[in-house]
Design a protein around this motif. Structure first.
Motif, mmCIF file in Angstrom:
data_model
loop_
_atom_site.group_PDB
_atom_site.id
_atom_site.type_symbol
_atom_site.label_atom_id
_atom_site.label_comp_id
_atom_site.label_asym_id
_atom_site.label_seq_id
_atom_site.Cartn_x
_atom_site.Cartn_y
_atom_site.Cartn_z
ATOM 1 N N LYS A 107 6.103 0.638 -13.558
ATOM 2 C CA LYS A 107 7.145 0.862 -12.555
ATOM 3 C C LYS A 107 6.814 0.279 -11.190
ATOM 4 O O LYS A 107 7.704 -0.013 -10.410
ATOM 5 C CB LYS A 107 7.382 2.380 -12.388
ATOM 6 C CG LYS A 107 7.947 3.044 -13.615
ATOM 7 C CD LYS A 107 9.421 2.736 -13.726
ATOM 8 C CE LYS A 107 10.007 3.422 -14.943
ATOM 9 N NZ LYS A 107 11.436 3.180 -15.078
ATOM 10 N N ILE A 108 5.530 0.175 -10.877
ATOM 11 C CA ILE A 108 5.157 -0.251 -9.525
ATOM 12 C C ILE A 108 4.463 -1.614 -9.547
ATOM 13 O O ILE A 108 4.882 -2.538 -8.855
ATOM 14 C CB ILE A 108 4.197 0.775 -8.875
ATOM 15 C CG1 ILE A 108 4.726 2.183 -9.100
ATOM 16 C CG2 ILE A 108 3.916 0.411 -7.428
ATOM 17 C CD1 ILE A 108 5.343 2.855 -7.948
ATOM 18 N N LYS B 16 0.821 -1.206 0.000
ATOM 19 C CA LYS B 16 0.000 0.000 0.000
ATOM 20 C C LYS B 16 0.863 1.267 0.000
ATOM 21 O O LYS B 16 0.522 2.260 -0.646
ATOM 22 C CB LYS B 16 -0.923 -0.010 1.210
ATOM 23 C CG LYS B 16 -2.275 0.559 0.893
ATOM 24 C CD LYS B 16 -3.308 0.251 1.936
ATOM 25 C CE LYS B 16 -4.415 1.268 1.816
ATOM 26 N NZ LYS B 16 -4.265 2.431 2.651
ATOM 27 N N ASP B 17 1.973 1.208 0.723
ATOM 28 C CA ASP B 17 2.882 2.359 0.752
ATOM 29 C C ASP B 17 3.369 2.703 -0.653
ATOM 30 O O ASP B 17 3.459 3.866 -1.025
ATOM 31 C CB ASP B 17 4.098 2.049 1.633
ATOM 32 C CG ASP B 17 3.845 2.431 3.093
ATOM 33 O OD1 ASP B 17 2.749 2.954 3.368
ATOM 34 O OD2 ASP B 17 4.729 2.195 3.925
ATOM 35 N N LEU B 18 3.696 1.655 -1.430
ATOM 36 C CA LEU B 18 4.214 1.898 -2.779
ATOM 37 C C LEU B 18 3.133 2.527 -3.649
ATOM 38 O O LEU B 18 3.407 3.397 -4.480
ATOM 39 C CB LEU B 18 4.707 0.598 -3.408
ATOM 40 C CG LEU B 18 5.871 -0.084 -2.685
ATOM 41 C CD1 LEU B 18 6.404 -1.235 -3.504
ATOM 42 C CD2 LEU B 18 6.985 0.902 -2.396
ATOM 43 N N PRO C 10 6.576 -4.948 -11.479
ATOM 44 C CA PRO C 10 7.690 -5.507 -10.704
ATOM 45 C C PRO C 10 7.229 -6.185 -9.410
ATOM 46 O O PRO C 10 7.767 -7.222 -9.036
ATOM 47 C CB PRO C 10 8.569 -4.299 -10.396
ATOM 48 C CG PRO C 10 8.213 -3.286 -11.408
ATOM 49 C CD PRO C 10 6.779 -3.517 -11.756
ATOM 50 N N SER C 11 6.208 -5.620 -8.761
ATOM 51 C CA SER C 11 5.722 -6.248 -7.524
ATOM 52 C C SER C 11 5.083 -7.591 -7.820
ATOM 53 O O SER C 11 5.188 -8.517 -7.032
ATOM 54 C CB SER C 11 4.646 -5.403 -6.854
ATOM 55 O OG SER C 11 5.093 -4.143 -6.589
ATOM 56 N N ASN D 69 0.785 4.452 -2.521
ATOM 57 C CA ASN D 69 0.705 5.844 -2.085
ATOM 58 C C ASN D 69 1.837 6.675 -2.680
ATOM 59 O O ASN D 69 1.627 7.821 -3.068
ATOM 60 C CB ASN D 69 0.731 5.923 -0.562
ATOM 61 C CG ASN D 69 -0.627 5.616 0.039
ATOM 62 O OD1 ASN D 69 -1.636 5.686 -0.650
ATOM 63 N ND2 ASN D 69 -0.652 5.267 1.303
ATOM 64 N N VAL D 70 3.027 6.091 -2.751
ATOM 65 C CA VAL D 70 4.144 6.795 -3.385
ATOM 66 C C VAL D 70 3.762 7.175 -4.801
ATOM 67 O O VAL D 70 3.913 8.320 -5.235
ATOM 68 C CB VAL D 70 5.416 5.914 -3.399
ATOM 69 C CG1 VAL D 70 6.468 6.493 -4.330
ATOM 70 C CG2 VAL D 70 5.972 5.766 -1.996
ATOM 71 N N ARG E 249 0.845 7.513 -6.027
ATOM 72 C CA ARG E 249 -0.217 8.532 -6.050
ATOM 73 C C ARG E 249 0.359 9.917 -5.782
ATOM 74 O O ARG E 249 -0.024 10.893 -6.433
ATOM 75 C CB ARG E 249 -1.291 8.201 -5.014
ATOM 76 C CG ARG E 249 -2.139 7.002 -5.397
ATOM 77 C CD ARG E 249 -3.165 6.703 -4.319
ATOM 78 N NE ARG E 249 -4.138 7.767 -4.173
ATOM 79 C CZ ARG E 249 -4.956 7.901 -3.129
ATOM 80 N NH1 ARG E 249 -4.881 7.047 -2.126
ATOM 81 N NH2 ARG E 249 -5.816 8.876 -3.079
ATOM 82 N N VAL E 250 1.292 9.997 -4.831
ATOM 83 C CA VAL E 250 1.874 11.300 -4.505
ATOM 84 C C VAL E 250 2.675 11.843 -5.691
ATOM 85 O O VAL E 250 2.600 13.020 -6.025
ATOM 86 C CB VAL E 250 2.772 11.197 -3.255
ATOM 87 C CG1 VAL E 250 3.626 12.441 -3.106
ATOM 88 C CG2 VAL E 250 1.920 10.994 -2.016
ATOM 89 N N ILE E 251 3.412 10.953 -6.341
ATOM 90 C CA ILE E 251 4.208 11.388 -7.493
ATOM 91 C C ILE E 251 3.296 11.692 -8.684
ATOM 92 O O ILE E 251 3.698 12.354 -9.626
ATOM 93 C CB ILE E 251 5.249 10.298 -7.862
ATOM 94 C CG1 ILE E 251 6.238 10.118 -6.712
ATOM 95 C CG2 ILE E 251 6.012 10.651 -9.115
ATOM 96 C CD1 ILE E 251 7.264 9.044 -6.945
ATOM 97 N N CYS E 252 2.046 11.218 -8.608
ATOM 98 C CA CYS E 252 1.098 11.374 -9.713
ATOM 99 C C CYS E 252 1.572 10.659 -10.975
ATOM 100 O O CYS E 252 1.544 11.223 -12.078
ATOM 101 C CB CYS E 252 0.832 12.839 -10.036
ATOM 102 S SG CYS E 252 -0.087 13.686 -8.764
ATOM 103 N N LEU E 253 2.014 9.422 -10.820
ATOM 104 C CA LEU E 253 2.424 8.654 -11.995
ATOM 105 C C LEU E 253 1.194 8.375 -12.854
ATOM 106 O O LEU E 253 0.155 7.980 -12.327
ATOM 107 C CB LEU E 253 3.034 7.320 -11.557
ATOM 108 C CG LEU E 253 4.448 7.330 -11.002
ATOM 109 C CD1 LEU E 253 4.876 5.904 -10.672
ATOM 110 C CD2 LEU E 253 5.422 7.934 -11.994
ATOM 111 N N PRO E 254 1.305 8.580 -14.167
ATOM 112 C CA PRO E 254 0.195 8.188 -15.040
ATOM 113 C C PRO E 254 0.024 6.667 -15.022
ATOM 114 O O PRO E 254 0.971 5.937 -14.707
ATOM 115 C CB PRO E 254 0.626 8.678 -16.422
ATOM 116 C CG PRO E 254 2.019 9.146 -16.299
ATOM 117 C CD PRO E 254 2.411 9.180 -14.886
#
Ligand SMILES: Nc1ncnc2c1ncn2[C@@H]1O[C@H](COP(=O)(O)OP(=O)(O)OP(=O)(O)O)[C@@H](O)[C@H]1O
Ligand SMILES: [Mg+2]
Lengths: 266, 367
Positions: B277-278, B258-260, B281-282, B262-263, B265-270
């Motif tokens: 990127k997230i 969940k932290d990833l 890989p997970s 949120n990261v 979301r904060v960076i606003c990745l499209p």
């Protein structure tokens, strides 16, 4: 008067399986530009919830947050968050972790070379340049947290939000990081809202300490201004009467006026 | 040993007097150094080989151990097999033991060789004939006919591998994106989940007639790139091996830290960056778990499908041998059984190797 960051009448209710749970009620706070604010309170009182609302990760049920004249209603790199458990992407190197945010924020404003330079600059700011090509699992907890801070700083946020950034670190590493944060705050003048459990940390770092009452329906209990001159030195301050007094007041609030909810039952 | 006791008894006898005790200790030290030197010499005299003495020795020793255990296991299995085989009589003769099976392996290899020679001869003959025709009449119409010999065991293996590869590829092209979407959107998951649960337990044998009819009806072209039977088998394989990958990918994508998220979301990745990127890989470890299950399922399904539908491949080989009913048949079927198992094993190893290459986490032990 309007603050740089303004939280007005914020309340939030969570829908849980056992009915609605009101975590926050009527939270009001004005933060000046460049101010360093600490949020302190017992576990579960709603500190993270406040921070998540500031970040835009949670939506307040009522009330709202205004930052620099604009309403906050979604997450944005303007309000970068340092998470308690670093939250670095394990498949990227330190450099790439910082790069991810930088590419997104500066994609039209900086050339490739400028971005690389900017990333290196921010890594240097948190003293982590030597590990820039390492993966998160290859570096220590303190270093991971430094990278987390660099990742946020590199996005040039209007407010830096930190949720117990040093909670998982040993005392010595924590002291090093606190010094780094003070140094960065002095250098960049970033506005910071930090959650902490550590009274000394709160007094040492903050301009104001926001003390929260216990939930449910938690709100801001008292606000303490810390007027100690900067730069602050932890060794010199340890005996300083103002420091000791401030510390005493926070402790009083936490352990006298608002005992830990679990303690009452016992 | 004797030296040690000597020291001990001396130490005991002197322990009463205090100044003496110091001396005893000194002496003890001296003796110890003598003992250790003695031990060293002794070790050199009766020199024994220790694996830990050579670089990488421990690893080699471990590998040797595993290998010798595997070989021992196989030998015991072969003995048991031979013993049991001798006591089973069928209407097609005795059940084949390892020896008979080995004979059949050689037979099958020979047949392949012969068939190959025949093929070469056929084309040579055709060429000379055509050349003659052209020599007589430059405008003569020459025909190049394909060789239509009986497919050998090796040909059947090749067909089966191609089919399973094709079917698996189709399945993955659908399953991975579908799994990602289901993992990202709870709404879609709720909508798709009942369908997944419904079709997951369906046997390939139930699909086969439907697929056969649909392919015959829809796959009509003048010069088909693939045989109809090939398409039928591949689609049946795909239908059965979709599900493990869909399910595992969904779980992998839905359980990203969940932290990833949120990261991100904060960076606003499209969205596409968020997935690349997230999420991916997970989810890679679970995606691969799903793919390995799918490939294993697909391989099993294929043999059944080929057998039932008489589509070329290893399944048909087995069925043909069974219908043939010669005294060699059971041995030849047994060869096919072993080959099927071996190929399944290799396919899994290949997937594992691919996972090692793709995965960012080089530390976890993959099995
Ligand atoms: N997403 C959620 N859904 C339901 N309840 C929640 C949710 N997030 C927080 N809460 C509840 O709100 C209250 C405040 O939680 P919060 O995480 O903000 O506390 P905290 O002060 O950060 O505690 P800690 O110091 O332990 O981190 C808790 O009682 C928690 O159970
Ligand atoms: Mg918290």
């Amino acid at each position: 008067m309007q603050g740089y960051l303004e939280i007005s009448k914020v309340g939030i209710e969570f829908n849980t399986e056992s009915g609605n749970f009101r975590a926050l009620q009527d939270v009001n706070l004005k933060v000046e530009k460049g101010e360093f604010i600490s949020l302190i309170g017992h576990s579960g009182c709603g500190k993270s919830t406040v921070l998540n609302i500031l970040a835009g990760l949670y939506q307040a049920t009522e009330g709202g947050v205004i930052l620099d004249g604009k309403e906050v209603n979604a997450p944005s790199p303007d309000r970068a968050v340092v998470f308690q458990n670093h939250a670095l992407l394990p498949w990227l190197t330190v450099y790439e972790n910082v790069e991810l945010g930088v590419k997104q924020v500066f994609k039209d404003r900086k050339s490739k070379a400028e971005m690389a330079e900017w990333i290196d600059h921010n890594l240097a700011l948190v003293h982590i340049t030597h590990a820039k090509h390492k993966r998160p699992h290859e570096i220590s907890g303190g270093m991971k947290q430094r990278v987390g801070i660099a990742r946020c700083l590199a996005m040039q946020p209007k407010v830096l939000l930190m949720d117990e950034p040093f909670g998982a670190l040993d005392a010595l590493t924590r002291a090093h990081l606190q010094d780094s944060v003070m140094e960065i705050h002095a250098q960049l003048g970033t506005t910071v809202v930090m959650i902490t459990h550590d009274v000394d940390e709160a007094v040492l770092l903050s301009d104001r300490i926001v003390m929260m009452s216990n939930g449910p329906a938690a709100t801001i209990g008292e606000i303490l201004s810390v007027t100690l001159p900067r730069p602050r030195n932890r060794l010199a301050l340890a005996e300083d009467p103002d420091f000791v007094h401030a510390r005493q007041q926070v402790l009083q609030f936490l352990y006298d006026k608002h005992k830990f909810p679990g303690a009452k039952a016992a | 040993m004797r030296l040690r006791t000597a020291i001990a008894s001396r130490a005991r006898s002197h322990s009463g007097e205090n100044p003496e005790a110091m001396k005893v200790k000194d002496e003890e030290k001296k003796m110890h150094s003598i003992i250790s030197r003695y031990a060293f010499i002794k070790r050199e005299q009766t020199w024994r080989f220790e694996w830990s003495d050579i670089p990488g020795g421990v690893a080699i020793a471990k590998a040797l151990r595993t290998w010798s255990l595997s070989i021992a296991g196989i030998l015991v299995f072969l003995l048991l097999w031979q013993a049991t085989a001798n006591s089973i009589d069928t209407s097609l003769g005795q059940f084949p033991g390892p020896v008979q099976v080995w004979t059949q392996v050689q037979n099958l290899a020979d047949e392949h060789q012969r068939e190959n020679e025949r093929r070469v001869e056929f084309f040579e003959r055709q060429e000379t004939r055509n050349a003659e025709l052209l020599a007589q009449d430059p405008n003569a119409e020459i025909r190049v006919r394909p060789y239509t010999g009986r497919p050998t065991f090796l040909d059947q293996i090749q067909t089966s591998l191609m089919t399973v590869g094709f079917g698996f590829a189709i399945a993955m092209l659908i399953a991975i994106p579908l799994g990602i979407l289901c993992g990202l959107s709870e709404t879609l998951y709720s909508a798709v989940n009942p369908i997944i649960q419904l079709f997951k337990p369906v046997s390939p044998l139930a699909w086969l007639p439907l697929v056969t009819m649909v392919v015959s009806a829809l796959y009509v072209s003048e010069s088909p790139m693939f045989e109809k039977s090939f398409i039928t088998s591949a689609i049946t394989v795909a239908l059965c091996c979709l599900w493990p990958t869909v399910i595992n990918t969904t779980v992998g994508v839905a359980s990203v830290d969940k932290d990833l998220i949120n990261v991100s979301r904060v960076i606003c990745l499209p969205t596409h960056m968020h997935i690349r990127k997230i999420v991916l890989p997970s989810a890679i470890p679970l995606i691969f778990t799903g793919m390995r299950l799918s490939l294993a399922t697909g391989w099993m399904v294929l043999i059944a499908a080929e057998m039932l539908a008489q589509n070329p491949g290893l399944g048909k080989f087995i069925w043909d041998e069974f219908q043939n009913g010669s005294s060699d048949s059971l041995g030849r079927i047994m060869v096919a059984v072993l080959v099927i198992g071996f190929i399944g094993l290799i396919l899994d190893k290949l997937m594992l190797a691919l996972q090692r290459r793709v995965s960012w986490d080089k530390q976890t032990v993959l099995r």
